[in-house]
Design an enzyme around this catalytic site. Structure first.
Site, PDB file in Angstrom:
ATOM      1  N   ARG A  45       0.864  -1.187   0.000  1.00  0.00           N
ATOM      2  CA  ARG A  45       0.000   0.000   0.000  1.00  0.00           C
ATOM      3  C   ARG A  45       0.896   1.229   0.000  1.00  0.00           C
ATOM      4  NH1 ARG A  45       2.424   1.992   3.792  1.00  0.00           N
ATOM      5  NH2 ARG A  45       0.882   3.643   3.745  1.00  0.00           N
ATOM      6  N   GLY A  46       0.264   2.400  -0.132  1.00  0.00           N
ATOM      7  CA  GLY A  46       1.032   3.631  -0.288  1.00  0.00           C
ATOM      8  C   GLY A  46       1.150   3.929  -1.778  1.00  0.00           C
ATOM      9  N   ARG A  85      -7.376  -0.249  -6.689  1.00  0.00           N
ATOM     10  CA  ARG A  85      -7.638   0.848  -5.748  1.00  0.00           C
ATOM     11  C   ARG A  85      -7.798   2.141  -6.568  1.00  0.00           C
ATOM     12  NH1 ARG A  85      -4.203   1.117  -0.520  1.00  0.00           N
ATOM     13  NH2 ARG A  85      -6.151   2.083   0.168  1.00  0.00           N
ATOM     14  N   GLN A 192      -1.907   2.425   9.895  1.00  0.00           N
ATOM     15  CA  GLN A 192      -0.597   2.520   9.216  1.00  0.00           C
ATOM     16  C   GLN A 192       0.421   3.274  10.076  1.00  0.00           C
ATOM     17  OE1 GLN A 192      -3.562   3.168   7.795  1.00  0.00           O
ATOM     18  NE2 GLN A 192      -3.585   2.684   5.620  1.00  0.00           N
ATOM     19  N   ASP A 233      -1.974  10.896  -2.039  1.00  0.00           N
ATOM     20  CA  ASP A 233      -2.384   9.869  -3.003  1.00  0.00           C
ATOM     21  C   ASP A 233      -2.755  10.461  -4.352  1.00  0.00           C
ATOM     22  OD1 ASP A 233      -2.999   8.717  -0.152  1.00  0.00           O
ATOM     23  OD2 ASP A 233      -2.636   7.059  -1.540  1.00  0.00           O
ATOM     24  N   ASN A 243      -5.347  12.427   0.687  1.00  0.00           N
ATOM     25  CA  ASN A 243      -4.426  11.579   1.455  1.00  0.00           C
ATOM     26  C   ASN A 243      -5.269  10.791   2.451  1.00  0.00           C
ATOM     27  OD1 ASN A 243      -1.700  10.694   2.071  1.00  0.00           O
ATOM     28  ND2 ASN A 243      -1.879  11.812   3.987  1.00  0.00           N
TER      29      ASN A 243
HETATM   30  O1  MRU Z   1      -4.483   3.215   2.138  1.00  0.00           O
HETATM   31  P1  MRU Z   1      -3.008   3.422   2.028  1.00  0.00           P
HETATM   32  O2  MRU Z   1      -2.228   2.849   3.161  1.00  0.00           O
HETATM   33  O3  MRU Z   1      -2.483   2.973   0.678  1.00  0.00           O
HETATM   34  O4  MRU Z   1      -2.834   5.003   2.090  1.00  0.00           O
HETATM   35  C1  MRU Z   1      -1.549   5.545   2.056  1.00  0.00           C
HETATM   36  C2  MRU Z   1      -1.523   7.009   2.220  1.00  0.00           C
HETATM   37  O5  MRU Z   1      -2.526   7.660   2.343  1.00  0.00           O
HETATM   38  C3  MRU Z   1      -0.178   7.662   2.123  1.00  0.00           C
HETATM   39  O6  MRU Z   1      -0.111   8.787   2.939  1.00  0.00           O
HETATM   40  C4  MRU Z   1       0.048   8.097   0.661  1.00  0.00           C
HETATM   41  O7  MRU Z   1      -0.136   7.004  -0.208  1.00  0.00           O
HETATM   42  C5  MRU Z   1       1.410   8.633   0.457  1.00  0.00           C
HETATM   43  S1  MRU Z   1       2.614   7.368   0.544  1.00  0.00           S
HETATM   44  C6  MRU Z   1       4.122   7.957   0.133  1.00  0.00           C
END
Ligand code: MRU
Length: 344
Positions: A45-46, A85, A192, A233, A243
């Site tokens: 994820r991220g 996603r 997270q 994101d 985000n």
């Molecule tokens: O749902 P996730 O864990 O994929 O969400 C991640 C985030 O919101 C992060 O802050 C974003 O992707 C930036 S990661 C460098």
């Protein structure tokens, strides 16, 4: 530093982020279908990490498909990976980059196509790490010495191919000799912050204090937070930032308390096709993420649940956006475009 995603001859090797920090388990995705499931299930994820992994998923798809079937199968491979996603635009950016390379070699022999696709996926990973390091250098200058930085979610090595965006800025500030400590929001519901950011920083020996999400305002008002740094994101052309859910509340609290709110994100996170953040699709995830903690059901059975995975912070709360090409400030409409188009 932990390896988030790696290309191996057997498949795409991922550290299973659903198991951290309790266990260091690795998963090998042999097919593009397995890669798609790993993205949806948040084994990886991220935003940048999703992009790199999806690119490798495309390469797996090309390897697993017979030459005669590839022209018809290729768009379906892209479509399957795109339907994982919806919010992080890095996913679509990476798929588009792989599609462009495929188009440029589609008439070549299958071995040449395969080699080129694998090379491109590996290259996207290499570039991502370099981009994060460049972002870190720009961002480190904004972080005051002897200060506490609040971050939300995980925008670290685990959310990228390595080093991180928001945590990359923190790592670079520490490397530059600044005395920094970090407050990490736990980031309900997927945690997270508690599971990944706290772990990553602890591994690096960067002082980190874990707080629950509802404590951020208290510490800001008490003068304990020097600035906020988060990842993103998707960023619209006007600088609105999608985000992790809860980022908007942190940004409003920061402004109320006169604390700078910085967003660190690569150019591939900026979506100039969207005028404002209102157009960013927000992923709704399973209710179980809210009702259960660590597999234990805490809420009454049958309760109605809302679980948007992201929110949008309006640009007026964003002090600056740190990219690998420099730092953008208001007016974002003009300054982001100049950075993306390489004029800044
Ligand atoms: O749902 P996730 O864990 O994929 O969400 C991640 C985030 O919101 C992060 O802050 C974003 O992707 C930036 S990661 C460098």
């Amino acid at each position: 530093m932990v390896e988030t995603v790696e290309w191996t001859d057997d498949g795409v090797l991922l550290i299973d982020q659903t198991q951290l920090p309790r266990e260091r388990v690795y998963v090998t995705c042999k097919t593009h279908e397995e890669v798609a499931v790993a993205i949806t299930d948040m084994i990886v994820r991220g935003a940048p990490a999703i992009g790199v992994t999806a690119a490798m998923g495309v390469a797996r798809g090309v390897l697993e498909t017979d030459a005669a079937e590839l022209p018809a199968a290729f768009p379906k491979i892209l479509e399957r990976l795109a339907n994982t996603r919806p919010t992080a635009v890095n996913l679509f950016w990476a798929l588009e980059r792989m599609r462009a390379v495929y188009d440029s070699v589609a008439s070549e022999p299958i071995d040449a196509i395969r080699e080129r696709m694998v090379a491109e996926a590996k290259q996207i990973k290499i570039e991502d790490i370099a981009i994060n390091q460049a972002m870190g250098r720009f961002g480190a200058e904004l972080i005051p010495d002897n200060s506490t930085v609040l971050t939300h979610c995980n925008a670290g090595a685990l959310a990228t191919a390595g080093y991180g965006t928001a945590l990359g800025v923190i790592r670079a500030a520490v490397s530059a000799g600044k005395k920094i400590d970090v407050f990490a929001d736990e980031t309900r519901p997927f945690l997270q912050g508690a599971r990944l950011t706290a772990w990553e920083l602890q591994q690096d020996g960067i002082p980190v204090t874990l707080i629950t999400d509802n404590m951020a305002g208290h510490f800001m008002k008490a003068g304990r937070i020097g600035c906020v740094v988060v990842g993103a994101d998707r960023i619209a052309a006007n600088g609105d930032v999608a985000n992790k859910i809860g980022t908007y509340s942190v940004a409003v609290l920061a402004k109320e308390n006169g604390i700078p709110f910085y967003v660190a994100a690569p150019i591939s996170t900026i979506d100039l096709a969207l005028e404002t953040g209102d157009e960013i699709p927000i992923e709704e995830r399973a209710s179980r993420e809210v009702t259960h903690v660590g597999g234990v059901e805490l809420a009454p059975a049958g309760i109605s649940v809302a679980n948007p995975a992201f929110d949008v912070t309006p640009n007026r709360y964003v002090t600056a956006i740190i990219t690998e090409r420099g730092v953008a400030r208001n007016p974002y409409n003009q300054n982001l475009r100049e950075i993306v188009e390489g004029k800044a």
